[in-house]
Write a protein that holds these residues in place. Sequence first.
Motif, PDB file in Angstrom:
ATOM      1  N   MET A 166      41.548  55.666  13.320  1.00 34.68           N
ATOM      2  CA  MET A 166      40.807  54.368  13.449  1.00 34.68           C
ATOM      3  C   MET A 166      41.642  53.192  13.100  1.00 34.68           C
ATOM      4  SD  MET A 166      37.953  53.290  14.462  1.00 34.68           S
ATOM      5  CE  MET A 166      37.136  54.276  14.755  1.00 34.68           C
ATOM      6  N   PHE A 167      42.032  52.240  13.913  1.00 36.33           N
ATOM      7  CA  PHE A 167      42.725  51.241  13.668  1.00 36.33           C
ATOM      8  C   PHE A 167      41.367  50.033  13.844  1.00 36.33           C
ATOM      9  CE2 PHE A 167      46.549  53.596  15.199  1.00 36.33           C
ATOM     10  CZ  PHE A 167      46.669  53.844  13.980  1.00 36.33           C
ATOM     11  N   CYS A 168      41.262  49.209  12.850  1.00 38.54           N
ATOM     12  CA  CYS A 168      40.383  48.070  13.294  1.00 38.54           C
ATOM     13  C   CYS A 168      40.628  47.006  12.232  1.00 38.54           C
ATOM     14  CB  CYS A 168      38.995  48.610  13.196  1.00 38.54           C
ATOM     15  SG  CYS A 168      38.516  49.313  11.677  1.00 38.54           S
ATOM     16  N   ALA A 169      39.590  45.854  12.283  1.00 42.38           N
ATOM     17  CA  ALA A 169      39.723  44.651  11.546  1.00 42.38           C
ATOM     18  C   ALA A 169      39.445  45.032   9.844  1.00 42.38           C
ATOM     19  CB  ALA A 169      38.916  43.650  11.962  1.00 42.38           C
ATOM     20  N   SER A 170      40.023  44.260   9.173  1.00 42.21           N
ATOM     21  CA  SER A 170      39.948  44.191   7.720  1.00 42.21           C
ATOM     22  C   SER A 170      39.624  42.689   7.186  1.00 42.21           C
ATOM     23  CB  SER A 170      40.799  44.737   6.699  1.00 42.21           C
ATOM     24  OG  SER A 170      42.120  43.979   6.757  1.00 42.21           O
ATOM     25  N   SER A 171      39.472  41.878   8.157  1.00 41.73           N
ATOM     26  CA  SER A 171      39.291  40.620   8.007  1.00 41.73           C
ATOM     27  C   SER A 171      37.845  40.252   7.783  1.00 41.73           C
ATOM     28  CB  SER A 171      39.526  39.869   9.060  1.00 41.73           C
ATOM     29  OG  SER A 171      39.307  38.456   8.967  1.00 41.73           O
ATOM     30  N   GLN A 172      37.305  39.422   6.783  1.00 43.25           N
ATOM     31  CA  GLN A 172      35.996  39.169   6.600  1.00 43.25           C
ATOM     32  C   GLN A 172      35.660  37.708   7.245  1.00 43.25           C
ATOM     33  OE1 GLN A 172      34.740  40.215   2.641  1.00 43.25           O
ATOM     34  NE2 GLN A 172      36.771  40.557   2.063  1.00 43.25           N
ATOM     35  N   ARG A 173      36.298  37.345   8.253  1.00 42.96           N
ATOM     36  CA  ARG A 173      35.768  36.124   8.953  1.00 42.96           C
ATOM     37  C   ARG A 173      35.511  36.363  10.407  1.00 42.96           C
ATOM     38  NH1 ARG A 173      40.849  33.392   9.024  1.00 42.96           N
ATOM     39  NH2 ARG A 173      39.440  31.988  10.341  1.00 42.96           N
ATOM     40  N   ILE A 174      34.932  37.347  10.733  1.00 41.40           N
ATOM     41  CA  ILE A 174      34.812  37.867  11.990  1.00 41.40           C
ATOM     42  C   ILE A 174      33.243  37.775  12.355  1.00 41.40           C
ATOM     43  CG2 ILE A 174      36.779  39.417  12.321  1.00 41.40           C
ATOM     44  CD1 ILE A 174      35.131  41.787  11.864  1.00 41.40           C
ATOM     45  N   ASP A 175      32.938  37.636  13.488  1.00 43.14           N
ATOM     46  CA  ASP A 175      31.632  37.928  13.941  1.00 43.14           C
ATOM     47  C   ASP A 175      30.802  38.964  13.713  1.00 43.14           C
ATOM     48  OD1 ASP A 175      29.521  38.228  16.199  1.00 43.14           O
ATOM     49  OD2 ASP A 175      30.078  35.903  16.383  1.00 43.14           O
ATOM     50  N   GLN A 176      29.514  38.892  13.585  1.00 42.36           N
ATOM     51  CA  GLN A 176      28.952  40.173  13.388  1.00 42.36           C
ATOM     52  C   GLN A 176      28.892  41.389  14.369  1.00 42.36           C
ATOM     53  OE1 GLN A 176      26.956  40.807  10.276  1.00 42.36           O
ATOM     54  NE2 GLN A 176      26.585  42.861  11.132  1.00 42.36           N
ATOM     55  N   LYS A 177      28.908  40.749  15.401  1.00 38.69           N
ATOM     56  CA  LYS A 177      29.010  41.699  16.719  1.00 38.69           C
ATOM     57  C   LYS A 177      30.101  42.723  16.515  1.00 38.69           C
ATOM     58  CE  LYS A 177      31.495  39.000  20.117  1.00 38.69           C
ATOM     59  NZ  LYS A 177      31.861  38.290  21.138  1.00 38.69           N
ATOM     60  N   TYR A 178      31.268  42.327  15.603  1.00 35.01           N
ATOM     61  CA  TYR A 178      32.336  43.440  15.468  1.00 35.01           C
ATOM     62  C   TYR A 178      31.970  44.189  14.728  1.00 35.01           C
ATOM     63  CZ  TYR A 178      35.051  40.339  18.764  1.00 35.01           C
ATOM     64  OH  TYR A 178      35.391  39.465  19.333  1.00 35.01           O
ATOM     65  N   LEU A 179      31.256  44.002  13.623  1.00 42.42           N
ATOM     66  CA  LEU A 179      30.956  44.835  12.447  1.00 42.42           C
ATOM     67  C   LEU A 179      29.698  45.949  13.073  1.00 42.42           C
ATOM     68  CD1 LEU A 179      30.356  42.161   9.570  1.00 42.42           C
ATOM     69  CD2 LEU A 179      32.329  43.976   9.831  1.00 42.42           C
ATOM     70  N   ASP A 180      28.841  45.475  13.931  1.00 42.99           N
ATOM     71  CA  ASP A 180      27.883  46.216  14.747  1.00 42.99           C
ATOM     72  C   ASP A 180      28.582  47.257  15.217  1.00 42.99           C
ATOM     73  OD1 ASP A 180      25.914  44.738  13.332  1.00 42.99           O
ATOM     74  OD2 ASP A 180      25.458  43.396  15.132  1.00 42.99           O
ATOM     75  N   LEU A 181      29.694  46.696  16.101  1.00 41.37           N
ATOM     76  CA  LEU A 181      30.290  47.750  16.900  1.00 41.37           C
ATOM     77  C   LEU A 181      30.985  48.696  16.034  1.00 41.37           C
ATOM     78  CD1 LEU A 181      31.342  48.478  19.728  1.00 41.37           C
ATOM     79  CD2 LEU A 181      33.615  46.908  19.330  1.00 41.37           C
ATOM     80  N   ALA A 182      31.712  48.499  15.014  1.00 38.53           N
ATOM     81  CA  ALA A 182      31.968  49.489  14.166  1.00 38.53           C
ATOM     82  C   ALA A 182      31.220  50.342  13.517  1.00 38.53           C
ATOM     83  CB  ALA A 182      32.953  48.674  12.999  1.00 38.53           C
ATOM     84  N   GLY A 183      30.014  49.938  13.123  1.00 41.66           N
ATOM     85  CA  GLY A 183      28.796  50.817  12.808  1.00 41.66           C
ATOM     86  C   GLY A 183      28.669  51.979  13.726  1.00 41.66           C
ATOM     87  N   GLU A 184      28.323  51.216  15.019  1.00 42.52           N
ATOM     88  CA  GLU A 184      28.059  52.271  16.060  1.00 42.52           C
ATOM     89  C   GLU A 184      28.984  53.323  16.400  1.00 42.52           C
ATOM     90  OE1 GLU A 184      26.938  51.916  20.890  1.00 42.52           O
ATOM     91  OE2 GLU A 184      26.971  49.975  19.736  1.00 42.52           O
ATOM     92  N   VAL A 185      30.195  52.972  16.110  1.00 42.65           N
ATOM     93  CA  VAL A 185      31.428  53.693  16.354  1.00 42.65           C
ATOM     94  C   VAL A 185      31.318  54.971  15.182  1.00 42.65           C
ATOM     95  CG1 VAL A 185      33.939  54.243  16.029  1.00 42.65           C
ATOM     96  CG2 VAL A 185      32.886  52.429  17.702  1.00 42.65           C
ATOM     97  N   GLY A 186      31.093  54.545  13.960  1.00 39.98           N
ATOM     98  CA  GLY A 186      31.048  55.357  13.008  1.00 39.98           C
ATOM     99  C   GLY A 186      29.891  56.499  12.919  1.00 39.98           C
TER     100      GLY A 186
END
Length: 191
Positions: free
Chosen positions: A1-21
């Motif tokens: 899995m390659f993805c963002a480690s930046s903390q300045r991103i929109d919540q939708k990206y975190l939600d997507l990552a959670g859905e993937v996990g």
Amino acid sequence: MFCASSQRIDQKYLDLAGEVGTELARRGHTLVSGGAVVSCMGAVTHAARRAGGRTIGVMPQVLVDLEIADTDSDELIITADMRERKGIMDARSDAFLVLPGGVGTLEELFEIWTSRVLGLHDKPLVILDPWGLYAPLRQLVDGMYDQGFTRPNVFDAISWTTTVSEALDHLEKPARPLSPHADELGESAAG
């Protein structure tokens, strides 16, 4: 899995990552990631574990020292540097999923993509891009191909998806072997 480690991103990206996990765990896959507790990397690993999945984090000591290591991983592998980290992640992964991310994610994507085109591995490579973050990259590669700078199989080496289920379906299919030929390089074989 390659993805963002930046903390300045929109919540939708975190939600997507959670859905993937969650979906990775539901389908019985082990997650191999960069081992961070922050941003998308943290969201995907936390969701995978909450859903009963196994997680493996791979992180260089310099990032462990910044206290962003996911010490709750089922296995946390500490490396000397980023090159060793990528090598271990590559070796421990059966497929590669790329979520939205920054230059580090792009660097990882390009290395895996290039080695796939060259026939150095035959593992599936999938980009999950529901909001078109990578659309300019896809257009750039189209243009590079049109100008003769990439091999025709550059497009066969990767799958572009927009939903979690579509992405995981592609990851679970065996990748088609690619045949790199010198006459397809778009540049001289001598260099």
